[in-house]
Scaffold this motif. Structure first.
Motif, short mmCIF file in Angstrom:
data_model
loop_
_atom_site.label_atom_id
_atom_site.label_comp_id
_atom_site.label_asym_id
_atom_site.label_seq_id
_atom_site.Cartn_x
_atom_site.Cartn_y
_atom_site.Cartn_z
N ALA A 109 37.15 41.36 56.51
CA ALA A 109 37.27 40.39 55.49
C ALA A 109 37.23 41.28 54.12
O ALA A 109 36.77 42.29 53.83
N SER A 110 37.55 40.40 53.06
CA SER A 110 37.58 41.19 51.68
C SER A 110 37.38 39.86 50.60
O SER A 110 37.69 38.67 50.77
N PRO A 111 36.80 40.01 49.34
CA PRO A 111 36.70 39.19 48.57
C PRO A 111 37.80 38.18 47.99
O PRO A 111 37.92 37.23 47.72
N SER A 112 39.02 39.31 47.99
CA SER A 112 40.28 38.66 47.40
C SER A 112 40.91 38.29 48.47
O SER A 112 42.07 37.33 48.27
N LYS A 113 40.85 38.40 49.81
CA LYS A 113 41.79 38.07 50.94
C LYS A 113 40.79 36.83 51.60
O LYS A 113 41.70 36.44 52.73
N GLY A 114 39.88 36.90 51.77
CA GLY A 114 39.02 36.21 52.74
C GLY A 114 39.16 36.84 54.06
O GLY A 114 39.05 38.18 54.10
N ASP A 115 39.12 36.17 55.17
CA ASP A 115 39.05 36.72 56.45
C ASP A 115 40.47 37.44 56.72
O ASP A 115 41.36 36.98 56.34
N ILE A 116 40.44 38.47 57.25
CA ILE A 116 41.75 39.26 57.63
C ILE A 116 41.70 39.64 59.06
O ILE A 116 42.67 39.19 59.47
N ALA A 117 40.58 40.08 59.77
CA ALA A 117 40.79 40.26 61.33
C ALA A 117 39.24 39.93 61.72
O ALA A 117 38.85 41.20 62.16
N PRO A 118 38.77 38.87 61.79
CA PRO A 118 37.19 38.76 61.94
C PRO A 118 36.54 39.05 63.21
O PRO A 118 35.63 39.32 63.70
N HIS A 119 38.05 38.86 64.23
CA HIS A 119 37.25 39.03 65.65
C HIS A 119 37.73 40.37 66.52
O HIS A 119 37.57 40.41 67.77
N GLU A 170 53.08 27.80 40.36
CA GLU A 170 51.81 27.81 40.75
C GLU A 170 51.79 28.79 42.23
O GLU A 170 50.86 29.20 42.47
N VAL A 171 52.74 28.29 43.08
CA VAL A 171 52.94 29.04 44.28
C VAL A 171 53.09 30.56 44.10
O VAL A 171 52.49 31.43 44.67
N VAL A 172 53.94 30.76 43.23
CA VAL A 172 54.32 32.22 42.93
C VAL A 172 52.98 32.79 42.28
O VAL A 172 52.78 34.11 42.91
N GLY A 173 52.17 32.17 41.52
CA GLY A 173 51.12 32.86 40.95
C GLY A 173 49.95 33.03 42.15
O GLY A 173 49.19 34.03 42.23
N ALA A 174 49.95 32.21 43.01
CA ALA A 174 48.90 32.55 44.20
C ALA A 174 49.46 33.65 45.25
O ALA A 174 48.56 34.33 45.54
N VAL A 175 50.87 33.81 45.38
CA VAL A 175 51.18 34.76 46.25
C VAL A 175 51.22 36.00 45.51
O VAL A 175 50.69 37.05 46.10
N ARG A 176 51.27 36.10 44.26
CA ARG A 176 51.36 37.38 43.41
C ARG A 176 49.76 37.84 43.52
O ARG A 176 49.40 39.02 43.77
N SER A 177 48.91 36.71 43.18
CA SER A 177 47.27 37.12 43.42
C SER A 177 47.00 37.55 44.70
O SER A 177 46.39 38.73 44.75
N PHE A 178 47.80 37.02 45.79
CA PHE A 178 47.32 37.65 46.87
C PHE A 178 47.66 39.14 47.29
O PHE A 178 46.93 40.03 47.88
N GLY A 179 48.93 39.23 46.81
CA GLY A 179 49.40 40.71 46.97
C GLY A 179 49.04 41.76 45.80
O GLY A 179 49.45 42.88 45.89
N GLU A 180 48.10 41.17 45.12
CA GLU A 180 47.62 41.99 43.95
C GLU A 180 48.73 42.65 43.31
O GLU A 180 48.88 43.72 43.06
#
Length: 668
Positions: free
Chosen positions: A127-137, A447-457
């Protein structure tokens, strides 16, 4: 907050006359000493220094500083407990571990030993602070061995618990599993030197004390990460010296030029460049390029050897590299890129700058087949040359590479967009068609674009090379679309936002692109192939082709394949097939599947296609296994109601598509 700031201030040198030189590179540091609170120990009013604040007034701790401060407090609490192992105990434990599992590997030598290939540090990160769970299992021992089998020379293991869900137990598991694998391989090959065949194990954490280094050594680490941005200069030099006294060559991370100066002055040799600003989380791949230039200006010998007969500079120029090819030398430097890479193009970009190692984490953790993902990085320059040749080949044999692109369409809000991104969607679709129940306003799309860009840094659009978009007359439309498909696979490693339009004015489309920040558009009406040219849309466009069927999905015309192959041009960026009910005015949004055999036939002709229409979690595996479409597109199939996604369905759909793609690929 005051407690966290005080924790960071406690790392600084205690001599008040030297604290500015010690900490001037630290984000938010108050070099003027004119604030209030957060007094550095030894600098308080009782020492006659006045009210000397470590941070500037109003400074808000970045996420990096917050995490580090928590680490300071965690370890302050830990070492205060009587039952906590002492540093001496840890060093004895490390000695016993090495007696059983083999000695430490030197990171600088490990990197050089990969020549002429780029060294790869493959990361295990739940996991990471910016992405949340990535592959917890995902199991760390299995993933580490997979990385090793694929050619990684270093395994980076996150050990921070609160934000990354890691542990020292993960590190030990990775070390033992990779050592056992190397031993078994050496025994089967008759090679007794198994230690040199295993990867180096990196403790990736926020190391701020000698205790944490001793702890890493006892757990099986070969090296540790030291982050200049959070470490005062005197402490950094102390930690580098201590690590080397234990046989460890640390990875010293920088981001800004001032941090590079601090790293070099403190004695760092393996310089890692974080392309991500850990205070703002913005990504810029040019950060490593700039650092390479700065090292060259300073006369630092770092250039990795990429040819069998060169001195380590790859081009035959005289910009350093005298020691880069000597794997047993401790002199000179190594330059590593630590974030943002995910493709062969990224690796080659840094190869040309003399970078010796790339660290890649999230894309490998999310990959359905990590081995294939590593192979596709083309770490050896000869593999990249072959990759380039195949990419430019005029051949259009059947498309058999499987499902690469997943699009979740009909997104109307940032939360749904983020869920789709977190689960691995490549494309996020927002619809601008007024008749659609999922139509968004410009503000919603922003708003959607902002969220996607933030996720993709990222802060802007991800661009596609002009020579890919402008195919000219030198190649056929089919060859052009094959080339563009490869380009889309590269660029969508970070999710992109697609605006969907239907029979709307090009001027309106361009306005939406500009105002909302769309990366791509999708034309879903009767506009024709030429309308998908970038000069009309201002960004690359996906062209939807309607496959007419009856209401039950039957009745597709027998010549649909031939008609489409005869109609394609070099204008679209990609072709998407969707269901259109016979007699209806416009296609799309039917929830009905068409005959997937049409997609299969088109791909047998070499045309990669995205399929849509009636896809959902319950049938996505069948679609991917039977057709192996280049891409899949879902909207209503993962909805709670029109315009609102069911998050579990999104997760199930993407996971099913990725898993089925891996299974299907085993047939080739």
């Amino acid at each position: 907050t005051l407690q966290l700031k005080d924790a960071l201030a406690s790392l600084a040198i205690k001599d008040a006359s030297k604290v500015i030189g010690d900490c001037s590179h630290i984000y938010g540091f108050n070099g003027n000493g004119n604030g209030g609170g957060n007094v550095v120990e030894g600098q308080g009013q009782g020492e006659g220094q006045g009210d000397c604040s470590f941070f500037k007034d109003g400074h808000e701790l970045s996420m990096l500083q917050t995490i580090t401060a928590r680490r300071v407090l965690d370890y302050s609490n830990l070492v205060s407990k009587p039952e906590t192992p002492t540093e001496e105990y840890l060093l004895n434990k490390a000695s016993q571990f090495h007696s059983t599992h083999g000695p430490i590997l030197n990171l600088l030598q490990t990197i050089r030993r990969q020549s002429p290939s780029m060294a790869l540090a493959a990361e295990f990160k739940r996991a990471s602070p910016s992405k949340g769970d990535i592959a917890p299992h995902v199991k760390v021992d299995e993933q580490a061995v997979t990385y090793t089998q694929a050619g990684a020379c270093t395994i980076s293991v996150l050990t921070e618990e609160h934000y990354f869900k890691g542990s020292l137990a993960d590190l030990t598991s990775a070390r033992i599993a990779t050592t056992d694998y190397a031993n078994s391989k050496s025994n089967s090959n008759g090679n007794g030197n198994s230690n040199s065949n295993r990867p180096a194990i990196l403790r990736k954490d926020f190391c701020i004390s000698k205790y944490m280094i001793a702890e890493a050594l006892a757990a099986g680490a070969d090296t540790i990460l030291l982050i200049v941005a959070i470490t005062p200069k005197a402490l950094l030099a102390e930690l580098i010296t201590y690590a080397r006294s234990l046989g460890m060559e640390p990875l010293v991370e920088v981001h800004a030029e001032v941090e590079l100066d601090v790293a070099l002055e403190a004695g760092g040799k393996v310089i890692g460049v974080n392309n991500r600003n850990l205070h703002t989380f913005q990504m810029d791949l040019a950060t490593t390029d700039n650092t390479a230039d700065e090292l060259t200006k300073r006369g630092c010998d770092f250039f990795h050897r990429y040819k069998e007969d060169d001195n380590g500079n790859g081009d035959g120029d005289s910009n350093g590299g005298a020691n880069a090819g000597n794997e047993n030398s401790d002199s000179g430097y190594a330059l590593c890129a630590l974030s943002g890479m995910s493709s062969a193009g990224d690796v080659d970009r840094y190869r040309r700058k003399g970078v010796g190692m790339c660290l890649i984490g999230e894309s490998l953790m999310r990959a359905a087949d990590p081995k294939a993902a590593i192979q596709n990085l083309c770490l050896n320059p000869k593999d990249y040359d072959k990759h380039q040749f195949e990419s430019s080949s005029s051949s259009c044999s059947a498309y058999t590479a499987g499902t690469k692109i997943i699009k979740v369409c009909g997104i109307t809000n940032p939360d749904d967009a983020l869920v789709a991104c977190q689960n691995g969607a490549n494309l996020i679709g927002v619809i601008f068609v007024p008749k659609s129940k999922r139509c968004v306003s410009f503000d919603q799309a922003k708003e959607v674009v902002g969220a996607v860009r933030s996720f993709g840094e990222r802060t802007g659009r991800l661009s596609v090379p002009g020579n890919v978009l402008d195919c000219g007359d030198s190649i056929s439309p089919l060859q052009g679309l094959v080339r563009k498909a490869r380009a889309m696979e590269e660029v969508t490693r970070r999710p992109l936002v697609v605006g969907v339009f239907q029979n709307q004015d090009p001027e309106y489309i361009r306005e939406a692109v500009e105002q909302c920040g769309l990366d791509l558009v999708q034309l879903h009406g009767k506009e024709g192939m030429q309308a998908a040219n970038v000069k009309y849309c201002s960004v690359p466009a996906i062209r939807v082709v309607d496959i007419e069927t009856n209401e039950d999905g039957s009745g597709s015309t027998s010549d649909a394949v031939e008609k489409l192959l005869g109609a394609i041009t070099t204008d679209p960026f990609a072709i998407l097939l969707d269901t259109s009910i016979k007699g209806s005015k416009d296609g799309g949004g039917t929830g009905v599947t068409f005959d997937w055999g049409i997609a299969e036939k088109l791909q047998n002709h070499g045309l990669p296609v995205i399929i849509a229409g009636g896809l959902k979690p319950s049938n996505i595996k069948d679609a991917v296994k039977s057709v192996q479409p280049w891409g899949v597109d879902v909207s209503s199939g993962v909805e709670e109601k029109p315009g609102k996604k069911d998050h579990n369905s999104v997760k199930s759909f993407v996971k099913g598509a990725r898993e089925a793609a891996v299974e299907a690929s085993k047939g080739f």
